[in-house]
Design a protein around this motif. Structure first.
Motif, PDB file in Angstrom:
ATOM      1  N   ASP A  30      46.573  36.761  36.710  1.00 43.60           N
ATOM      2  CA  ASP A  30      45.494  35.808  36.477  1.00 43.60           C
ATOM      3  C   ASP A  30      44.149  36.506  36.624  1.00 43.60           C
ATOM      4  O   ASP A  30      43.961  37.319  37.545  1.00 43.60           O
ATOM      5  CB  ASP A  30      45.592  34.643  37.462  1.00 43.60           C
ATOM      6  CG  ASP A  30      46.832  33.800  37.225  1.00 43.60           C
ATOM      7  OD1 ASP A  30      46.872  33.107  36.193  1.00 43.60           O
ATOM      8  OD2 ASP A  30      47.758  33.850  38.053  1.00 43.60           O
ATOM      9  N   VAL A  31      43.210  36.170  35.732  1.00 44.69           N
ATOM     10  CA  VAL A  31      41.890  36.800  35.760  1.00 44.69           C
ATOM     11  C   VAL A  31      40.809  35.744  35.590  1.00 44.69           C
ATOM     12  O   VAL A  31      41.024  34.689  34.988  1.00 44.69           O
ATOM     13  CB  VAL A  31      41.744  37.868  34.642  1.00 44.69           C
ATOM     14  CG1 VAL A  31      42.661  39.044  34.888  1.00 44.69           C
ATOM     15  CG2 VAL A  31      41.992  37.269  33.261  1.00 44.69           C
ATOM     16  N   LYS A  32      39.635  36.073  36.115  1.00 46.71           N
ATOM     17  CA  LYS A  32      38.460  35.208  36.006  1.00 46.71           C
ATOM     18  C   LYS A  32      37.242  36.086  35.760  1.00 46.71           C
ATOM     19  O   LYS A  32      37.335  37.327  35.820  1.00 46.71           O
ATOM     20  CB  LYS A  32      38.269  34.388  37.279  1.00 46.71           C
ATOM     21  CG  LYS A  32      37.998  35.233  38.507  1.00 46.71           C
ATOM     22  CD  LYS A  32      37.928  34.413  39.767  1.00 46.71           C
ATOM     23  CE  LYS A  32      37.568  35.279  40.976  1.00 46.71           C
ATOM     24  NZ  LYS A  32      38.434  36.434  41.179  1.00 46.71           N
ATOM     25  N   ARG A  33      36.114  35.459  35.537  1.00 45.71           N
ATOM     26  CA  ARG A  33      34.881  36.195  35.261  1.00 45.71           C
ATOM     27  C   ARG A  33      34.582  37.198  36.375  1.00 45.71           C
ATOM     28  O   ARG A  33      34.664  36.878  37.559  1.00 45.71           O
ATOM     29  CB  ARG A  33      33.719  35.220  35.125  1.00 45.71           C
ATOM     30  CG  ARG A  33      32.396  35.885  34.798  1.00 45.71           C
ATOM     31  CD  ARG A  33      31.319  34.852  34.583  1.00 45.71           C
ATOM     32  NE  ARG A  33      30.041  35.481  34.250  1.00 45.71           N
ATOM     33  CZ  ARG A  33      28.929  34.820  33.959  1.00 45.71           C
ATOM     34  NH1 ARG A  33      28.938  33.494  33.948  1.00 45.71           N
ATOM     35  NH2 ARG A  33      27.832  35.472  33.667  1.00 45.71           N
ATOM     36  N   GLY A  34      34.252  38.420  35.988  1.00 46.26           N
ATOM     37  CA  GLY A  34      33.927  39.477  36.942  1.00 46.26           C
ATOM     38  C   GLY A  34      35.100  40.322  37.375  1.00 46.26           C
ATOM     39  O   GLY A  34      34.911  41.337  38.055  1.00 46.26           O
ATOM     40  N   ASP A  35      36.315  39.958  36.977  1.00 48.69           N
ATOM     41  CA  ASP A  35      37.500  40.742  37.339  1.00 48.69           C
ATOM     42  C   ASP A  35      37.688  41.917  36.371  1.00 48.69           C
ATOM     43  O   ASP A  35      37.296  41.853  35.202  1.00 48.69           O
ATOM     44  CB  ASP A  35      38.763  39.883  37.268  1.00 48.69           C
ATOM     45  CG  ASP A  35      38.870  38.883  38.403  1.00 48.69           C
ATOM     46  OD1 ASP A  35      38.066  38.961  39.351  1.00 48.69           O
ATOM     47  OD2 ASP A  35      39.769  38.014  38.330  1.00 48.69           O
ATOM     48  N   THR A  36      38.316  42.981  36.874  1.00 47.89           N
ATOM     49  CA  THR A  36      38.874  44.005  36.004  1.00 47.89           C
ATOM     50  C   THR A  36      40.383  43.846  35.995  1.00 47.89           C
ATOM     51  O   THR A  36      41.006  43.562  37.023  1.00 47.89           O
ATOM     52  CB  THR A  36      38.513  45.427  36.459  1.00 47.89           C
ATOM     53  OG1 THR A  36      38.817  45.581  37.862  1.00 47.89           O
ATOM     54  CG2 THR A  36      37.056  45.733  36.207  1.00 47.89           C
ATOM     55  N   LEU A  37      40.963  44.046  34.825  1.00 50.74           N
ATOM     56  CA  LEU A  37      42.412  44.013  34.640  1.00 50.74           C
ATOM     57  C   LEU A  37      42.839  45.370  34.117  1.00 50.74           C
ATOM     58  O   LEU A  37      42.343  45.823  33.079  1.00 50.74           O
ATOM     59  CB  LEU A  37      42.806  42.913  33.654  1.00 50.74           C
ATOM     60  CG  LEU A  37      44.256  42.958  33.160  1.00 50.74           C
ATOM     61  CD1 LEU A  37      45.226  42.598  34.281  1.00 50.74           C
ATOM     62  CD2 LEU A  37      44.447  42.046  31.953  1.00 50.74           C
ATOM     63  N   TYR A  38      43.755  46.002  34.806  1.00 47.89           N
ATOM     64  CA  TYR A  38      44.254  47.307  34.387  1.00 47.89           C
ATOM     65  C   TYR A  38      45.579  47.139  33.649  1.00 47.89           C
ATOM     66  O   TYR A  38      46.472  46.409  34.102  1.00 47.89           O
ATOM     67  CB  TYR A  38      44.448  48.210  35.605  1.00 47.89           C
ATOM     68  CG  TYR A  38      45.030  49.563  35.279  1.00 47.89           C
ATOM     69  CD1 TYR A  38      44.330  50.460  34.485  1.00 47.89           C
ATOM     70  CD2 TYR A  38      46.284  49.946  35.754  1.00 47.89           C
ATOM     71  CE1 TYR A  38      44.856  51.704  34.166  1.00 47.89           C
ATOM     72  CE2 TYR A  38      46.813  51.178  35.445  1.00 47.89           C
ATOM     73  CZ  TYR A  38      46.103  52.059  34.649  1.00 47.89           C
ATOM     74  OH  TYR A  38      46.627  53.289  34.333  1.00 47.89           O
ATOM     75  N   VAL A  39      45.708  47.824  32.514  1.00 51.83           N
ATOM     76  CA  VAL A  39      46.959  47.864  31.748  1.00 51.83           C
ATOM     77  C   VAL A  39      47.452  49.305  31.792  1.00 51.83           C
ATOM     78  O   VAL A  39      46.804  50.200  31.240  1.00 51.83           O
ATOM     79  CB  VAL A  39      46.753  47.416  30.294  1.00 51.83           C
ATOM     80  CG1 VAL A  39      48.100  47.380  29.567  1.00 51.83           C
ATOM     81  CG2 VAL A  39      46.069  46.052  30.227  1.00 51.83           C
ATOM     82  N   PRO A  40      48.586  49.580  32.448  1.00 51.25           N
ATOM     83  CA  PRO A  40      49.040  50.965  32.594  1.00 51.25           C
ATOM     84  C   PRO A  40      49.484  51.588  31.277  1.00 51.25           C
ATOM     85  O   PRO A  40      49.668  50.908  30.264  1.00 51.25           O
ATOM     86  CB  PRO A  40      50.238  50.841  33.555  1.00 51.25           C
ATOM     87  CG  PRO A  40      50.072  49.516  34.219  1.00 51.25           C
ATOM     88  CD  PRO A  40      49.423  48.643  33.201  1.00 51.25           C
ATOM     89  N   GLN A  41      49.701  52.899  31.325  1.00 52.81           N
ATOM     90  CA  GLN A  41      50.228  53.614  30.172  1.00 52.81           C
ATOM     91  C   GLN A  41      51.590  53.043  29.780  1.00 52.81           C
ATOM     92  O   GLN A  41      52.364  52.607  30.634  1.00 52.81           O
ATOM     93  CB  GLN A  41      50.386  55.108  30.483  1.00 52.81           C
ATOM     94  CG  GLN A  41      49.102  55.865  30.696  1.00 52.81           C
ATOM     95  CD  GLN A  41      48.638  55.909  32.139  1.00 52.81           C
ATOM     96  OE1 GLN A  41      49.111  55.150  32.976  1.00 52.81           O
ATOM     97  NE2 GLN A  41      47.709  56.810  32.430  1.00 52.81           N
TER      98      GLN A  41
END
Length: 340
Positions: free
Chosen positions: A278-289
């Motif tokens: 779950d993400v909201k404004r101001g978050d970073t989301l990492y997607v791995p290799q």
């Protein structure tokens, strides 16, 4: 931040040839980080801040909970009527302006910027940021700094006079030597320099990409993704890792791990069940290799994201993106240019 100082490049050591255990430890780290996460407060081995400006890191090679050193993420804040000290380094950087406006002096030239601009610091340059206005300026900085460090390109800081000056000849203009024509490219990409396009991934505006030859950067690809309320991006698979920053709205991402089965050749085994973030404004989301990903907007409002990845993957042969299913509005908008 390491125990003995700032980590510029993280080592990779194993007693065996297979690195499966290392990868699984890395994949177990939390991939969503918000404003409560400060992995480095720029107090050690940084040279850019003044008494008023502030720099803090969210993703970097020295993180105790290590995500990646392919892309580094930090923030620079300039209060009203302030500036930082500035410095020089060999690596490139890209500043996405989240709030306010200002300008920088880059190799003795002035470049103005404002909210939603992407500002480039090219290789081997000195830059200093200024905010002469009454409101705060805030930038999200993404860069592939470790790529330069791995290759030994480590000359940086504010050195002043050359040590043992008698050993060296007179000054030469370094910037004219290495990248002919780079100063003819745009230093600042503003919304007016971009066009929203409908792509297999969704609705995007590309700010930096290999085929965007007007941008003064070679290591970071960047775009914005706009997902309508209740909609979703394409479900896609790529080898490069990437970072999303949530500019507006909220939602979630599904990510499927891909395992390599190495038999008579490489085979891919995609996880049957995804992990949800779950993400909201101001978050970073990492997607791995080597992951499959799909991003969803909550039902109440659109979800707008900034995406960055290290372009070096494309130079290494990982330049394709595979789409399992289109974005939710693809039928209405039609297919367009691929993004990856």
């Amino acid at each position: 931040m390491g125990k003995d100082g700032r980590v510029f490049v993280r080592g990779l050591t194993s007693q065996s040839y297979g690195l499966g255990e290392f990868r699984q430890r890395q994949l177990a780290v939390e991939r969503v980080r918000d404003d409560s996460v400060v992995v480095d407060d720029a107090k050690v081995a940084h040279s850019g801040d003044s008494e008023k400006s502030r720099t803090w890191w969210r993703i970097g090679p020295g993180d105790e909970d290590f995500l990646t050193q392919t892309i580094q993420v930090h923030f620079v804040e300039l209060p009203a009527e302030s500036s930082n000290h500035g410095h020089g380094h060999q690596n490139e950087a890209a500043f996405y302006i989240l709030e306010g406006r200002g300008y920088e002096i880059h190799d003795d030239r002035r470049y103005d910027w404002a909210k939603d601009d992407l500002v480039f610091v090219h290789t081997d340059s000195v830059h200093r940021h200024f905010n002469p206005y009454p409101e705060k300026a805030l930038a999200l900085v993404v860069k592939a700094k470790c790529t330069w460090m791995f290759m030994g390109l480590i000359q940086q800081g504010r050195s002043g006079p050359v040590r043992d000056e008698e050993r060296f000849g007179p000054r030469e203009d370094w910037s004219r030597i290495w990248t002919p024509g780079v100063l003819d490219r745009k230093k600042v990409i503003s919304p007016a320099d971009t066009v929203w396009r409908d792509t297999p991934l969704g609705r995007v505006r590309v700010m930096s990409a290999p085929d965007r030859t007007d941008a003064r950067i070679f290591s970071i690809d960047a775009f914005e993704l706009d997902i309508p309320a209740g909609g979703h991006s394409a479900k896609y698979w790529k080898m490069a890792d990437e970072v999303y920053y949530v500019l507006d709205g909220d939602g979630y991402a599904l990510q499927w791990e891909v395992e390599a089965e190495i038999a008579e050749k490489y085979h891919a085994r995609v996880a049957l069940e995804p992990r949800r973030y779950d993400v909201k404004r101001g978050d970073t989301l990492y997607v791995p290799q080597n992951h499959v990903c799909q991003v969803f907007a909550a039902g109440g409002a659109p979800l707008r994201l900034f995406n960055a990845q290290n372009r070096v993957f494309k130079h290494l042969g990982y330049d394709a993106v595979h789409y399992f299913e289109p974005a939710s509005d693809a039928v209405r908008t039609g297919a367009g240019v691929a993004v990856g």
